[in-house]
Motif scaffolding. Structure first.
Motif, PDB file in Angstrom:
ATOM      1  N   TYR A  47     -21.043 -13.064   1.808  1.00 37.39           N
ATOM      2  CA  TYR A  47     -20.357 -12.167   2.471  1.00 37.39           C
ATOM      3  C   TYR A  47     -20.033 -11.207   2.658  1.00 37.39           C
ATOM      4  O   TYR A  47     -18.593 -11.054   2.725  1.00 37.39           O
ATOM      5  N   ASN A  48     -20.143 -10.250   2.249  1.00 38.91           N
ATOM      6  CA  ASN A  48     -19.822  -8.401   2.193  1.00 38.91           C
ATOM      7  C   ASN A  48     -18.750  -8.196   3.207  1.00 38.91           C
ATOM      8  O   ASN A  48     -19.337  -7.852   4.272  1.00 38.91           O
ATOM      9  N   VAL A  49     -17.415  -8.824   3.569  1.00 38.56           N
ATOM     10  CA  VAL A  49     -16.501  -8.163   4.562  1.00 38.56           C
ATOM     11  C   VAL A  49     -15.989  -6.881   4.157  1.00 38.56           C
ATOM     12  O   VAL A  49     -14.799  -6.666   5.264  1.00 38.56           O
ATOM     13  N   MET A  50     -16.245  -6.348   3.517  1.00 40.33           N
ATOM     14  CA  MET A  50     -15.533  -4.554   3.191  1.00 40.33           C
ATOM     15  C   MET A  50     -14.752  -4.658   3.068  1.00 40.33           C
ATOM     16  O   MET A  50     -13.408  -3.721   3.405  1.00 40.33           O
ATOM     17  N   PHE A  51     -13.539  -5.488   2.421  1.00 43.94           N
ATOM     18  CA  PHE A  51     -12.162  -5.416   2.336  1.00 43.94           C
ATOM     19  C   PHE A  51     -12.080  -4.787   1.612  1.00 43.94           C
ATOM     20  O   PHE A  51     -12.239  -4.244   0.405  1.00 43.94           O
ATOM     21  N   SER A  52     -10.999  -3.308   2.195  1.00 42.20           N
ATOM     22  CA  SER A  52     -10.737  -2.007   1.557  1.00 42.20           C
ATOM     23  C   SER A  52      -9.120  -2.441   1.695  1.00 42.20           C
ATOM     24  O   SER A  52      -8.837  -1.603   2.748  1.00 42.20           O
ATOM     25  N   PRO A  53      -8.396  -2.719  -0.046  1.00 42.39           N
ATOM     26  CA  PRO A  53      -6.699  -2.705   0.344  1.00 42.39           C
ATOM     27  C   PRO A  53      -6.604  -1.379  -0.022  1.00 42.39           C
ATOM     28  O   PRO A  53      -6.241  -0.536  -1.016  1.00 42.39           O
ATOM     29  N   ARG A  54      -6.474  -0.119   1.148  1.00 44.92           N
ATOM     30  CA  ARG A  54      -5.926   0.631   0.903  1.00 44.92           C
ATOM     31  C   ARG A  54      -4.580   1.449   1.150  1.00 44.92           C
ATOM     32  O   ARG A  54      -4.141   2.136   0.835  1.00 44.92           O
ATOM     33  N   GLY A  55      -3.501  -0.057   1.510  1.00 46.03           N
ATOM     34  CA  GLY A  55      -2.322   0.198   2.032  1.00 46.03           C
ATOM     35  C   GLY A  55      -2.641   0.693   3.074  1.00 46.03           C
ATOM     36  O   GLY A  55      -2.911   2.160   3.660  1.00 46.03           O
ATOM     37  N   ILE A  56      -1.248   0.094   3.579  1.00 41.95           N
ATOM     38  CA  ILE A  56      -0.487   0.964   4.658  1.00 41.95           C
ATOM     39  C   ILE A  56       0.971   1.342   4.783  1.00 41.95           C
ATOM     40  O   ILE A  56       2.054   0.830   4.196  1.00 41.95           O
ATOM     41  N   ILE A  57       1.739   2.660   5.299  1.00 41.28           N
ATOM     42  CA  ILE A  57       2.739   3.260   5.137  1.00 41.28           C
ATOM     43  C   ILE A  57       2.786   3.290   6.869  1.00 41.28           C
ATOM     44  O   ILE A  57       2.474   3.381   7.635  1.00 41.28           O
ATOM     45  N   ASN A  58       3.937   2.385   6.785  1.00 40.64           N
ATOM     46  CA  ASN A  58       5.326   2.847   7.877  1.00 40.64           C
ATOM     47  C   ASN A  58       6.175   4.079   7.861  1.00 40.64           C
ATOM     48  O   ASN A  58       6.984   3.594   6.848  1.00 40.64           O
ATOM     49  N   LEU A  59       5.985   4.819   8.435  1.00 41.00           N
ATOM     50  CA  LEU A  59       6.774   6.043   9.332  1.00 41.00           C
ATOM     51  C   LEU A  59       7.976   5.797   9.329  1.00 41.00           C
ATOM     52  O   LEU A  59       8.034   5.035  10.325  1.00 41.00           O
ATOM     53  N   GLY A  85       9.324   6.637   3.965  1.00 38.66           N
ATOM     54  CA  GLY A  85       8.206   5.540   4.572  1.00 38.66           C
ATOM     55  C   GLY A  85       8.265   4.498   3.897  1.00 38.66           C
ATOM     56  O   GLY A  85       8.733   4.592   2.931  1.00 38.66           O
ATOM     57  N   LEU A  86       7.649   3.520   4.263  1.00 34.21           N
ATOM     58  CA  LEU A  86       7.531   1.660   3.751  1.00 34.21           C
ATOM     59  C   LEU A  86       5.817   1.821   3.843  1.00 34.21           C
ATOM     60  O   LEU A  86       5.243   1.630   4.246  1.00 34.21           O
ATOM     61  N   MET A  87       5.722   1.729   1.682  1.00 35.72           N
ATOM     62  CA  MET A  87       4.057   1.143   1.632  1.00 35.72           C
ATOM     63  C   MET A  87       4.388  -0.197   1.602  1.00 35.72           C
ATOM     64  O   MET A  87       5.169  -0.289   0.817  1.00 35.72           O
ATOM     65  N   GLN A  88       3.094  -0.987   1.433  1.00 33.08           N
ATOM     66  CA  GLN A  88       2.618  -1.853   1.047  1.00 33.08           C
ATOM     67  C   GLN A  88       1.034  -1.428   0.630  1.00 33.08           C
ATOM     68  O   GLN A  88      -0.144  -1.681   1.363  1.00 33.08           O
ATOM     69  N   PRO A  89       0.825  -1.529  -0.159  1.00 31.68           N
ATOM     70  CA  PRO A  89      -0.354  -0.863  -1.516  1.00 31.68           C
ATOM     71  C   PRO A  89      -0.957  -1.912  -1.297  1.00 31.68           C
ATOM     72  O   PRO A  89      -2.613  -1.666  -1.418  1.00 31.68           O
ATOM     73  N   SER A  90      -0.971  -3.426  -0.976  1.00 39.05           N
ATOM     74  CA  SER A  90      -1.640  -3.937  -1.317  1.00 39.05           C
ATOM     75  C   SER A  90      -2.635  -4.203   0.016  1.00 39.05           C
ATOM     76  O   SER A  90      -2.975  -5.395   0.082  1.00 39.05           O
TER      77      SER A  90
END
Lengths: 418, 89
Positions: free
Chosen positions: A109-121, A173-178
């Motif tokens: 089932y395509n859950v459209m997981f999109s590892p675009r990264g999160i940035i905490n400023l 900022g701190l980024m988690q790319p995954s």
């Protein structure tokens, strides 16, 4: 079960898509089950799925008061991350990240997981230091973390306010790319469809009205559609945890609060990351449809209303506009609320209880959606083996009396002060 | 938006108040042996039910007094407000 594939899509297109199987059945409750999961949200569905898949327990019922996808699994802002400092949260969430990466294939089932990264400023030197520390902790636990300076952040999100004379200038900022997002409805539907295909009964529009407990053991539950016998019950009901706990004479370190989210009108692609404001509580991402998906603080007082209050929304969006001024030009499309099970240290509870055969999964606070697979996986293990897995050993119910709190954000006991 | 009737100042908007949680929680009595369970119940455990809820609010941008408010957690209807030292039967 009908496999979802390009070939089946073409085949069904020839018959105007009228011959697809139902994704899951609508069974009447049986008299007895090996395990009953109360709550057909993401966590409940995932628990049933992993009970069947990992532990071969398929005589399972999911009892849902409303309908599949109508609760918090359809009300969140779809953010997936594991950027935690404490080991308990970090290892648990990173285990979940692995499950997220494989989910679409695993569930067909395509859950459209999109590892675009999160940035905490970060908006001060002190915050940069705190983020460096958190980033180091993350990397020690095998989680990707990158500390970005102001120029690097500017390159990634040039639409944020980088002017010099703002109240909260961006230092970095701190980024988690995954980290990333996924389509929340698809997660619920994917788990429901797979669980159903392995024999799990998904019973919707069925309210739990009571429990049969004798001599400290669970023997069954009472519902609006009759009594069901079972030796094992898993509670997975998020904001309704306290209501069911009262029926069991339990008082829990949980308060039920309302959390709002909102989306703007759809606009052309501008933001390809998840970004959080560091001087308050605001997070934003852009959906595939182009809407800006935003959220922030709790409404601030105990609530079961599932409807938000405007002062909080105004407060949250003020932070958003401070961070990204272009947001003030957008029209609001939708706002909504969901009721959260706020634990007293901000971390969840996945544990056995003093009642034999009763298992508890609650306390997800702001972060229930991203935990869906890991929560289901560990809860299924806890129920099937009647003991906690090392991944959820820290999320114990008695940590509040023993003092082993997992105080990730320093919110302490006041969940409504954030 | 909630409108809360401060027993000292009268009807005011929610924006003037800050929330203080369940008002029915009692601190364990001093000068006696207190069990872990009692502390646990005082510090962490809350009923937090749907329906009538007695809670503390502080009129922070007003008279700064703590008050008790009886409110429905599902409909947000406010039934009554009390001074902090008022005993409620």
């Amino acid at each position: 079960m009908q496999k979802y594939s390009i070939f089946n899509l073409v085949k069904n297109a020839l018959s105007n898509h009228e011959n697809w199987d139902l994704a899951w059945k609508d069974p009447t409750p049986k008299e007895e089950y090996d395990v009953v999961i109360i709550g057909g949200g993401g966590h409940g569905l995932a628990t049933a799925y992993y009970l069947a898949k990992e532990h071969n327990i398929t005589k399972v019922a999911i009892i849902e008061k409303g309908w599949i996808g109508g609760g918090n699994v359809g009300r969140n802002t779809t953010i997936i991350r594991s950027n935690y400092m404490h080991d308990e949260n970090a290892l648990f969430s990173e285990f979940g990240m692995d499950l997220w990466r494989k989910m679409s294939q695993d569930l067909n089932y395509n859950v459209m997981f999109s590892p675009r990264g999160i940035i905490n400023l970060a908006h001060s030197d002190a915050q940069m230091n705190a983020y460096a520390r958190r980033g180091n902790s993350m990397r020690l636990n095998g989680i990707d973390a990158v500390l970005l300076n102001r120029e690097q952040v500017k390159e990634i999100i040039p639409m944020a306010d980088f002017s010099e004379n703002v109240r909260f200038p961006i230092f970095g900022g701190l980024m988690q790319p995954s980290a990333g997002t996924a389509r929340h409805d698809a997660v619920a539907w994917g788990y429901a469809r797979q669980a159903d295909s392995m024999g799990v009964d998904i019973i919707q529009n069925c309210e739990v009205t009571g429990f049969d407990v004798t001599a400290g053991k669970i023997n069954g539950i009472r519902t609006s559609r009759g009594n069901i016998k079972t030796k094992k019950v898993g509670l997975c009901v998020a904001g309704s945890t306290n209501i069911l706990a009262e029926k069991l004479n339990m008082t829990l370190p949980i308060e039920t609060h309302l959390l709002q989210a909102c989306v703007s009108e759809p606009v052309k692609p501008i933001l390809d990351r998840v970004v959080t404001f560091g001087a308050g509580h605001f997070y934003i991402s852009q959906s595939d449809k182009g809407e800006m998906v935003m959220g922030g603080d709790l409404d601030g007082y105990n609530s079961y209303s599932q409807r938000g209050n405007l002062p909080t929304l105004q407060h949250v969006l003020t932070e958003g506009i401070a961070m990204m001024p272009f947001l003030s030009k957008l029209k609001m499309l939708r706002t909504w609320g969901g009721i959260m099970d706020m634990s007293m240290d901000g971390s969840p509870i996945i544990d056995k209880t003093h009642i034999d055969g009763l298992y508890l999964n609650c306390g997800w606070c702001y972060g229930g959606f991203k935990a869906t697979p890991a929560s289901g996986w560990t809860f299924a293990h806890t129920i099937a083996q009647d003991r906690v897995h090392e991944l959820n050993a820290g999320f114990s119910l008695n940590r509040f009396s023993t003092g082993h709190l997992i105080d990730e954000k320093g919110l302490g006991t006041k969940t409504w002060i954030s | 938006m909630l409108h809360i009737k401060c027993p000292h100042c009268g009807m005011r908007s929610q924006n003037e108040f800050s929330y203080g949680g369940d008002a029915s929680i009692k601190r364990p009595k001093l000068n006696k042996e207190i069990s872990n369970e009692e502390w646990d119940n005082f510090v962490y455990n809350r009923k937090s039910l749907r329906g009538k809820h007695l809670e503390l609010w502080q009129h922070l941008s007003g008279c700064r007094q703590w008050i008790k408010v009886e409110r429905d957690t599902a409909t947000h209807e406010i039934f009554n407000t009390y001074r902090a030292d008022e005993e409620i039967s």
